[in-house]
Design an enzyme around this catalytic site. Structure first.
Site: not given
Ligand code: NAD
Length: 289
Positions: A119, A140, A152, A190
């Site tokens: 993000s 993104h 993005e 963001n």
């Molecule tokens: P989340 O917490 O829902 O999921 C993250 C997952 O990654 C978990 O299932 C965890 O077990 C897994 N994980 C962590 N470390 C790991 C590793 N080393 N190897 C394998 N799996 C691993 O998080 P999310 O909300 O899906 O966000 C994930 C990414 O996407 C982040 O970088 C976040 O900034 C980005 N993002 C989030 C959003 C949002 O609205 N939540 C929007 C756009 C981008």
């Protein structure tokens, strides 16, 4: 280059949505998470989303089955060896993402493109920890991935032009709208959204209005589909805080200081929908009260 097989690392709310849209577009998807439970939840969520489309007659039963059959689940990073593209969607933490990029660089074939769904974190920094910085890029997606059109596409300072072109074209194949954005803290979406959410949290913190009232003001006064606090709960308060910290560190500007209430809520483990408690409490995915 031809991209046929895509790895997705992290099967959380973003990873499962990314896996779904890739599978629907015909890509073979290898979904990888260190947590087996997250993989089970991800497949249940994709199944539910596809059923929704099926019930609306937007896809057929065989479309659904074909999409599901294209997704395989893995716990070991070595399964990514033959992927043409890997998109990482793990926790929003620079140190942990850098470690993952180093490992992916070791296990993935030389031609593989390494992408991050971060993000806010510097793509140029993630690229720099690999031996293939010219093949690293930011892709993104927005949340929820199946519904949101914008993606993005963020080249690092080191990214080759043809890698950008391939990824931009892939996003179009997913029936999404790619927008090229420069690799600056928070990129564009963001940089605009999260400080607004942070300001809404300050309003709550200072007792200016209740959470419900703040969200009503945004929805009825600004025509936003969701209020900022409900949206923060959807994104995850941990992710919102990490993004504010990247903005604050990146620009050294006090206007990006995270609200102390946001910090306190993350410290308390109230992360929003994913823990059923954030600015609202949730039962079976529905906000209570
Ligand atoms: P989340 O917490 O829902 O999921 C993250 C997952 O990654 C978990 O299932 C965890 O077990 C897994 N994980 C962590 N470390 C790991 C590793 N080393 N190897 C394998 N799996 C691993 O998080 P999310 O909300 O899906 O966000 C994930 C990414 O996407 C982040 O970088 C976040 O900034 C980005 N993002 C989030 C959003 C949002 O609205 N939540 C929007 C756009 C981008």
């Amino acid at each position: 280059m031809d991209i046929l097989t895509v790895g997705v690392i992290g099967a959380g709310q973003m990873g499962n949505g990314i896996a779904q849209v890739l599978a629907q577009a015909g890509y073979q998807v290898l979904l990888c998470d260190k947590n087996n439970l997250a993989l089970d939840k991800a497949i249940t969520s994709v199944d539910k989303n596809l059923n929704y489309l099926l019930n609306k007659n937007l896809i057929s039963q065989s479309d659904k089955e074909r999409s599901l059959s294209r997704i395989s689940c893995h716990q070991d990073l070595t399964s990514m060896a033959d992927c043409d593209l890997v998109i990482e969607a793990i926790i929003e933490n620079e140190k942990i993402k850098c470690e993952l990029f180093k490992q992916l660089d070791e296990v993935c074939k030389a031609e593989c493109i390494l992408a991050s769904n971060t993000s806010s974190i510097s793509i140029s920094k993630l690229a720099s920890v690999t031996q293939r910085p010219n093949r690293v890029i930011g892709i993104h997606f927005m949340n929820p991935v199946p519904q949101m059109k914008l993606v993005e596409v963020i080249p690092a300072l080191q990214t080759d032009a043809d890698i950008f072109v391939s990824c931009y074209a892939l996003v179009k194949k997913l029936n999404k709208t790619p927008v090229k954005v420069e690799d600056m803290p928070g990129f564009a979406a963001n940089r605009i959204l999260i400080p607004m959410i942070n300001e809404a949290i300050f309003c709550l913190h200072e007792g200016i209005a209740s959470a419900r009232e703040i969200d009503t003001i945004s929805q009825l006064g600004m025509n936003h589909k969701m209020g900022p606090l409900a949206l923060a709960d959807l994104i995850g308060l941990d992710t919102c805080l990490s993004i504010m910290e990247v903005l604050y560190e990146g620009f050294k500007d006090s206007k990006y200081r995270p609200c102390p209430l946001l910090v306190q809520m993350v410290n308390a483990g109230r992360l929003g929908r994913k823990t059923s408690h954030g600015f609202y409490q949730y039962l079976d995915g529905k906000a209570q009260g």
